[in-house]
Design a protein around this motif. Structure first.
Motif, PDB file in Angstrom:
ATOM      1  N   VAL A  54      51.456  32.734  46.856  1.00 52.78           N
ATOM      2  CA  VAL A  54      50.931  32.420  45.533  1.00 52.78           C
ATOM      3  C   VAL A  54      49.863  33.433  45.122  1.00 52.78           C
ATOM      4  CG1 VAL A  54      49.619  30.739  44.192  1.00 52.78           C
ATOM      5  CG2 VAL A  54      51.478  29.969  45.676  1.00 52.78           C
ATOM      6  N   ILE A  55      48.950  33.734  46.050  1.00 56.14           N
ATOM      7  CA  ILE A  55      47.899  34.710  45.733  1.00 56.14           C
ATOM      8  C   ILE A  55      48.512  36.079  45.457  1.00 56.14           C
ATOM      9  CG2 ILE A  55      45.887  35.930  46.644  1.00 56.14           C
ATOM     10  CD1 ILE A  55      45.214  33.402  48.216  1.00 56.14           C
ATOM     11  N   GLY A  56      49.547  36.439  46.225  1.00 56.76           N
ATOM     12  CA  GLY A  56      50.215  37.719  46.008  1.00 56.76           C
ATOM     13  C   GLY A  56      50.841  37.824  44.633  1.00 56.76           C
ATOM     14  N   VAL A  57      51.490  36.735  44.191  1.00 60.12           N
ATOM     15  CA  VAL A  57      52.106  36.737  42.854  1.00 60.12           C
ATOM     16  C   VAL A  57      51.043  36.861  41.774  1.00 60.12           C
ATOM     17  CG1 VAL A  57      53.396  35.346  41.196  1.00 60.12           C
ATOM     18  CG2 VAL A  57      54.152  35.453  43.574  1.00 60.12           C
ATOM     19  N   VAL A  58      49.942  36.124  41.926  1.00 62.78           N
ATOM     20  CA  VAL A  58      48.860  36.202  40.934  1.00 62.78           C
ATOM     21  C   VAL A  58      48.274  37.612  40.897  1.00 62.78           C
ATOM     22  CG1 VAL A  58      46.569  35.356  40.319  1.00 62.78           C
ATOM     23  CG2 VAL A  58      48.316  33.749  41.123  1.00 62.78           C
ATOM     24  N   CYS A  59      48.047  38.215  42.070  1.00 64.66           N
ATOM     25  CA  CYS A  59      47.505  39.584  42.122  1.00 64.66           C
ATOM     26  C   CYS A  59      48.454  40.577  41.466  1.00 64.66           C
ATOM     27  CB  CYS A  59      47.240  39.987  43.571  1.00 64.66           C
ATOM     28  SG  CYS A  59      45.893  39.090  44.353  1.00 64.66           S
ATOM     29  N   TRP A  60      49.744  40.336  41.574  1.00 62.31           N
ATOM     30  CA  TRP A  60      50.734  41.248  41.013  1.00 62.31           C
ATOM     31  C   TRP A  60      50.887  41.076  39.509  1.00 62.31           C
ATOM     32  CZ3 TRP A  60      53.438  45.345  42.808  1.00 62.31           C
ATOM     33  CH2 TRP A  60      54.521  45.789  42.047  1.00 62.31           C
ATOM     34  N   ARG A  61      50.981  39.793  39.067  1.00 61.00           N
ATOM     35  CA  ARG A  61      51.283  39.537  37.674  1.00 61.00           C
ATOM     36  C   ARG A  61      50.059  39.299  36.802  1.00 61.00           C
ATOM     37  NH1 ARG A  61      56.576  38.056  36.906  1.00 61.00           N
ATOM     38  NH2 ARG A  61      56.047  38.441  34.711  1.00 61.00           N
ATOM     39  N   ARG A  62      49.037  38.650  37.326  1.00 63.27           N
ATOM     40  CA  ARG A  62      47.863  38.285  36.527  1.00 63.27           C
ATOM     41  C   ARG A  62      46.565  38.602  37.269  1.00 63.27           C
ATOM     42  NH1 ARG A  62      48.344  34.223  32.882  1.00 63.27           N
ATOM     43  NH2 ARG A  62      46.174  34.792  32.416  1.00 63.27           N
ATOM     44  N   PRO A  63      46.322  39.846  37.616  1.00 66.70           N
ATOM     45  CA  PRO A  63      45.103  40.150  38.381  1.00 66.70           C
ATOM     46  C   PRO A  63      43.819  39.806  37.634  1.00 66.70           C
ATOM     47  CG  PRO A  63      46.147  42.167  37.590  1.00 66.70           C
ATOM     48  CD  PRO A  63      47.124  41.046  37.347  1.00 66.70           C
ATOM     49  N   ASP A  64      43.853  39.872  36.290  1.00 64.30           N
ATOM     50  CA  ASP A  64      42.647  39.570  35.520  1.00 64.30           C
ATOM     51  C   ASP A  64      42.286  38.093  35.555  1.00 64.30           C
ATOM     52  OD1 ASP A  64      42.320  42.211  34.811  1.00 64.30           O
ATOM     53  OD2 ASP A  64      43.494  42.029  32.969  1.00 64.30           O
ATOM     54  N   ALA A  65      43.217  37.240  36.015  1.00 68.65           N
ATOM     55  CA  ALA A  65      42.919  35.807  36.120  1.00 68.65           C
ATOM     56  C   ALA A  65      41.990  35.502  37.289  1.00 68.65           C
ATOM     57  CB  ALA A  65      44.217  35.010  36.272  1.00 68.65           C
ATOM     58  N   LEU A  66      41.864  36.436  38.194  1.00 65.86           N
ATOM     59  CA  LEU A  66      40.990  36.239  39.350  1.00 65.86           C
ATOM     60  C   LEU A  66      39.605  36.803  39.055  1.00 65.86           C
ATOM     61  CD1 LEU A  66      43.555  37.268  42.093  1.00 65.86           C
ATOM     62  CD2 LEU A  66      42.721  34.966  41.652  1.00 65.86           C
ATOM     63  N   PRO A  67      38.552  36.159  39.539  1.00 63.46           N
ATOM     64  CA  PRO A  67      37.187  36.654  39.277  1.00 63.46           C
ATOM     65  C   PRO A  67      36.948  37.998  39.950  1.00 63.46           C
ATOM     66  CG  PRO A  67      37.152  34.869  40.892  1.00 63.46           C
ATOM     67  CD  PRO A  67      38.557  34.923  40.368  1.00 63.46           C
ATOM     68  N   GLU A  68      36.048  38.780  39.383  1.00 67.62           N
ATOM     69  CA  GLU A  68      35.743  40.103  39.932  1.00 67.62           C
ATOM     70  C   GLU A  68      35.279  40.007  41.380  1.00 67.62           C
ATOM     71  OE1 GLU A  68      36.052  43.218  38.611  1.00 67.62           O
ATOM     72  OE2 GLU A  68      37.139  42.234  36.985  1.00 67.62           O
ATOM     73  N   GLN A  69      34.576  38.943  41.716  1.00 67.16           N
ATOM     74  CA  GLN A  69      34.054  38.800  43.081  1.00 67.16           C
ATOM     75  C   GLN A  69      35.180  38.706  44.108  1.00 67.16           C
ATOM     76  OE1 GLN A  69      33.174  37.046  40.457  1.00 67.16           O
ATOM     77  NE2 GLN A  69      30.982  37.517  40.131  1.00 67.16           N
ATOM     78  N   PHE A  70      36.353  38.227  43.670  1.00 65.55           N
ATOM     79  CA  PHE A  70      37.476  38.087  44.612  1.00 65.55           C
ATOM     80  C   PHE A  70      37.832  39.424  45.239  1.00 65.55           C
ATOM     81  CE2 PHE A  70      42.067  38.518  45.301  1.00 65.55           C
ATOM     82  CZ  PHE A  70      42.270  37.544  46.267  1.00 65.55           C
ATOM     83  N   TRP A  71      37.877  40.472  44.401  1.00 67.82           N
ATOM     84  CA  TRP A  71      38.290  41.788  44.903  1.00 67.82           C
ATOM     85  C   TRP A  71      37.249  42.376  45.854  1.00 67.82           C
ATOM     86  CZ3 TRP A  71      43.070  41.704  43.683  1.00 67.82           C
ATOM     87  CH2 TRP A  71      43.477  41.086  42.496  1.00 67.82           C
ATOM     88  N   LEU A  72      36.012  41.902  45.776  1.00 64.41           N
ATOM     89  CA  LEU A  72      34.962  42.398  46.656  1.00 64.41           C
ATOM     90  C   LEU A  72      34.953  41.674  48.001  1.00 64.41           C
ATOM     91  CD1 LEU A  72      32.063  42.681  44.039  1.00 64.41           C
ATOM     92  CD2 LEU A  72      33.669  44.455  44.755  1.00 64.41           C
ATOM     93  N   VAL A  73      35.312  40.389  47.985  1.00 64.24           N
ATOM     94  CA  VAL A  73      35.250  39.611  49.235  1.00 64.24           C
ATOM     95  C   VAL A  73      36.611  39.485  49.896  1.00 64.24           C
ATOM     96  CG1 VAL A  73      33.275  38.300  48.373  1.00 64.24           C
ATOM     97  CG2 VAL A  73      35.577  37.364  48.089  1.00 64.24           C
ATOM     98  N   VAL A  74      37.672  40.007  49.257  1.00 61.89           N
ATOM     99  CA  VAL A  74      39.012  39.821  49.817  1.00 61.89           C
ATOM    100  C   VAL A  74      39.158  40.368  51.242  1.00 61.89           C
ATOM    101  CG1 VAL A  74      40.046  41.929  48.844  1.00 61.89           C
ATOM    102  CG2 VAL A  74      41.454  39.910  49.249  1.00 61.89           C
TER     103      VAL A  74
END
Length: 338
Positions: A54-74
């Protein structure tokens, strides 16, 4: 900055690839190949696999739906997942620990040096928790030290290569956008800045002035004193234009030959004052045979005189032509909207 993300597009794709590849791999190796394992362990692995997908699909199709902090703590989240799976499968083998490479390479490539080393330290802690629980005590310290050193060295190499690439890219960007003789911006950089400045001026009403400058009788300078002196004169003009704008937002560009342009975020009166200041600074320049050159200057302002970049260039050029027609060595401002 310690928590800055570089290349968000690349980062989102890297996370998506990992999640979409990790989900089926986890199902195959952790569930289908371990059907005799305790039900709770299998359920945990299935839930983890679905979450990864699910996270992979969101990252692929809707990356802007995730908060900026996600990409820093991933990377730290990935370390927690790898450590948890190794605990669930009681796997302390080297092959299982190699999955730590992804969060390490992600942090070293897309995040700062601080986050890269923090990720390496977190991997060392996660690996220690697994190896000291499930590997023979005679082997655990050696495995932990080897993994920690390998991860630390990998982080150091990747981080330094990325920083070197950043420095080289910055040099190339400067070279691609500046005039080698005067250090002013070149035509390409000027055109981009002009479009942006006029668009902003029309949208928010904060004026943008275009100042066009010709060096008077520049050919005579070259013919009389030589091209080396002509180059000195052009550098002196660029220096005077930069110095006159030191207290305001501005861009000095050399458009070619003896033609210069300056973008200012100000109205007609301030632009005229800037032009006269530049002329005075150039007049005080010494060391040029025959003295410093005179300047003919034309000024147009958006949105006062134009509402598009091409239109502003046209009216400013007309003002410059008027300055030359009136005897050169003077400044002309567009008197009315075109």
């Amino acid at each position: 900055m310690p928590f800055q993300l570089r290349d968000k597009h690349g980062a989102t794709r890297a996370v998506a690839y990992l999640m979409l590849a990790g989900a089926p791999y986890n199902v195959i190796t952790g569930v289908l190949m371990q059907l005799g394992a305790p039900p709770a362990e299998l359920v945990a692995l299935v839930v983890t696999s679905v979450s990864l997908f699910v996270i992979g699909v969101v990252c692929w199709r809707r990356p802007d739906a995730l908060p900026e902090q996600f990409w820093l703590v991933v990377p730290l989240l990935a370390i927690a997942v790898v450590t948890g799976l190794n605990f669930a499968t009681q796997d302390a083998t080297t092959a299982a620990q190699l999955f730590y490479l992804w969060p390490l390479l992600y942090a070293a490539t897309f995040l700062s040096r601080t986050m890269g080393y923090l990720t390496a330290a977190s991997i060392s802690a996660g690996h220690a928790a697994v190896v000291f629980n499930y590997a023979p005590m005679s082997q655990a310290p050696t495995d932990w030290i080897a993994m920690t050193v390998a991860m630390a060295m990998t982080a150091w190499v990747v981080i330094n290569l990325n920083e070197r690439n950043d420095r080289l890219r910055a040099v190339l960007e400067v070279q691609a956008s500046s005039d080698s003789l005067t250090g002013a911006a070149n035509r390409r950089a000027f055109d981009e800045a002009l479009q942006h400045a006029v668009h902003q001026a029309v949208d928010d009403g904060d004026p943008a002035a275009l100042v066009l400058i010709d060096v008077d009788h520049f050919k005579a300078i070259n013919d009389t004193w030589g091209h080396a002196t002509g180059d000195l004169a052009l550098r002196a003009v660029a220096d005077a234009l930069r110095a006159a704008g030191k207290d305001t937002q501005h861009l000095v560009a050399r458009l070619g030959g003896d033609e210069f342009a300056v973008l200012l975020r100000c109205g007609p009166e301030q632009a005229f004052a800037y032009a006269e200041s530049a002329r005075a600074r150039l007049g005080a320049t010494g060391g040029l045979p025959g003295g410093p050159p005179a300047l003919s200057i034309g000024i147009g302002v958006a949105p006062h005189h134009a509402h598009a970049a091409e239109e502003l260039q046209r009216v400013a050029d007309a003002a410059l032509y008027q300055a030359k027609e009136n005897g050169r060595g003077r400044t002309s401002v567009v008197s009315s909207a075109s």
